[in-house]
Each structure stands twice: as C-alpha cells, then as structure tokens.
Design a protein around this motif. Structure first.
Motif, PDB file in Angstrom:
ATOM      1  N   PRO A  78       5.162   6.260   1.794  1.00  0.00           N
ATOM      2  CA  PRO A  78       3.981   6.946   1.249  1.00  0.00           C
ATOM      3  C   PRO A  78       3.218   6.018   0.303  1.00  0.00           C
ATOM      4  O   PRO A  78       3.808   5.361  -0.545  1.00  0.00           O
ATOM      5  CB  PRO A  78       4.572   8.128   0.481  1.00  0.00           C
ATOM      6  N   GLU A  79       1.908   5.927   0.511  1.00  0.00           N
ATOM      7  CA  GLU A  79       1.016   5.170  -0.374  1.00  0.00           C
ATOM      8  C   GLU A  79      -0.067   6.113  -0.843  1.00  0.00           C
ATOM      9  O   GLU A  79      -0.765   6.721  -0.030  1.00  0.00           O
ATOM     10  CB  GLU A  79       0.382   3.986   0.351  1.00  0.00           C
ATOM     11  N   LEU A  80      -0.198   6.226  -2.156  1.00  0.00           N
ATOM     12  CA  LEU A  80      -1.086   7.216  -2.737  1.00  0.00           C
ATOM     13  C   LEU A  80      -2.110   6.570  -3.661  1.00  0.00           C
ATOM     14  O   LEU A  80      -1.923   5.452  -4.127  1.00  0.00           O
ATOM     15  CB  LEU A  80      -0.255   8.223  -3.540  1.00  0.00           C
ATOM     16  N   THR A  81      -3.162   7.302  -3.938  1.00  0.00           N
ATOM     17  CA  THR A  81      -4.124   6.928  -4.964  1.00  0.00           C
ATOM     18  C   THR A  81      -3.959   7.922  -6.108  1.00  0.00           C
ATOM     19  O   THR A  81      -3.997   9.131  -5.887  1.00  0.00           O
ATOM     20  CB  THR A  81      -5.573   6.967  -4.427  1.00  0.00           C
ATOM     21  N   ILE A  82      -3.745   7.395  -7.305  1.00  0.00           N
ATOM     22  CA  ILE A  82      -3.526   8.245  -8.469  1.00  0.00           C
ATOM     23  C   ILE A  82      -4.590   7.904  -9.505  1.00  0.00           C
ATOM     24  O   ILE A  82      -4.822   6.736  -9.806  1.00  0.00           O
ATOM     25  CB  ILE A  82      -2.121   8.030  -9.067  1.00  0.00           C
TER      26      ILE A  82
END
Length: 145
Positions: free
Chosen positions: A86-90
């Motif tokens: 999982p790669e997210l933008t926070i």
C-alpha cells in the motif's frame, strides 16, 4: 529590542485535520511528520572542525487515532490477496485562527507522498485495564509534495 516580536498566542497543536488519500481521518488524536536528513560528515586537513552535508533524507509520518474503522486491516487483507504494497498520500493541515502564526501564515500544510506503513499494525487490541482502542501507525514517505 523595540522591533522584537513577542509570541503572545502560540500555535495550538489541537487545531487541524489529517487526510489519508483525500479522506478525512475524523478520529485522529495525534499526527506528526518528521524530516530526517541523512548527513555525511568528514574532516579535511588543516581544518579542526567537522564538515557536514546532506546526502539524502527520510520522512517519517505517525498517525495516532481512535479505532473506528478497519482501515489498516483492509490494507493488510489487500496485501495478502494481491501482494501489492500500500502506498498512500497523507496530508496534515494545521490551523489555529487565534494564533500569531495564523495571522502571518494562515495555515501549515504538509503533504507526504508514497507513504508505506513501516511498523507493526495491531490486528486486535483488548485489555481489562483499557477503555477505548487507539492505533499508532508509522509510515515512511518517499517525498513531500
């Protein structure tokens, strides 16, 4: 001394919002983004001091929240099913309209891209001395946007 500014209303750590892939994490209780420079250091002849320069960096994000969703369990289930990390933008937005900081800057926004969970994720947490479940998840980010 006449031009020295006194911070009479410092920035409150309680004012702000956190977004994960654009969705508001409404139950956030703590959020922190830390930039960690990778520092080379060395000495040269005829110089008594140490020279330093940044040669890279790491960005660490920590989100603490009261558990009200299966957000992280769903990430685990997805990874176990398809093997994709999982790669997210926070994004964190800090606003305190009553602060001296807000009067000058309006808000502080930090957006972290390519965030990957890097620490243990509790699947279940029960305790006879506890009251409500709090999750603390650490992420490593590729870059700031």
């Amino acid at each position: 001394m006449a031009n020295e500014r006194v911070n009479r209303s410092p920035l409150s750590a309680r004012e702000g919002k956190v977004y994960l892939d654009g969705a508001l994490i409404a139950d956030t209780c703590k959020f922190q983004v830390v930039f960690k420079p990778d520092v080379w250091s060395g000495k040269q002849l005829s110089e008594p001091g140490t020279n330093r320069r940044w040669i890279g960096y790491d960005i660490e994000v920590t989100i603490e929240e009261w558990k009200t969703t299966r957000r992280y369990r769903n990430m685990i289930d997805s990874y176990l099913k398809d093997g994709k990390t999982p790669e997210l933008t926070i994004q964190g937005v800090q606003t305190d309209k009553n602060s001296d900081f807000y009067a000058t800057n309006k808000s502080e926004t930090v957006t972290c891209v390519g965030c990957v969970p890097t620490d243990d994720i509790n699947l279940i947490d029960m305790d006879t001395d506890g009251d409500v479940v709090k999750e603390s998840i650490k992420f490593g980010a590729k870059r700031l946007a």
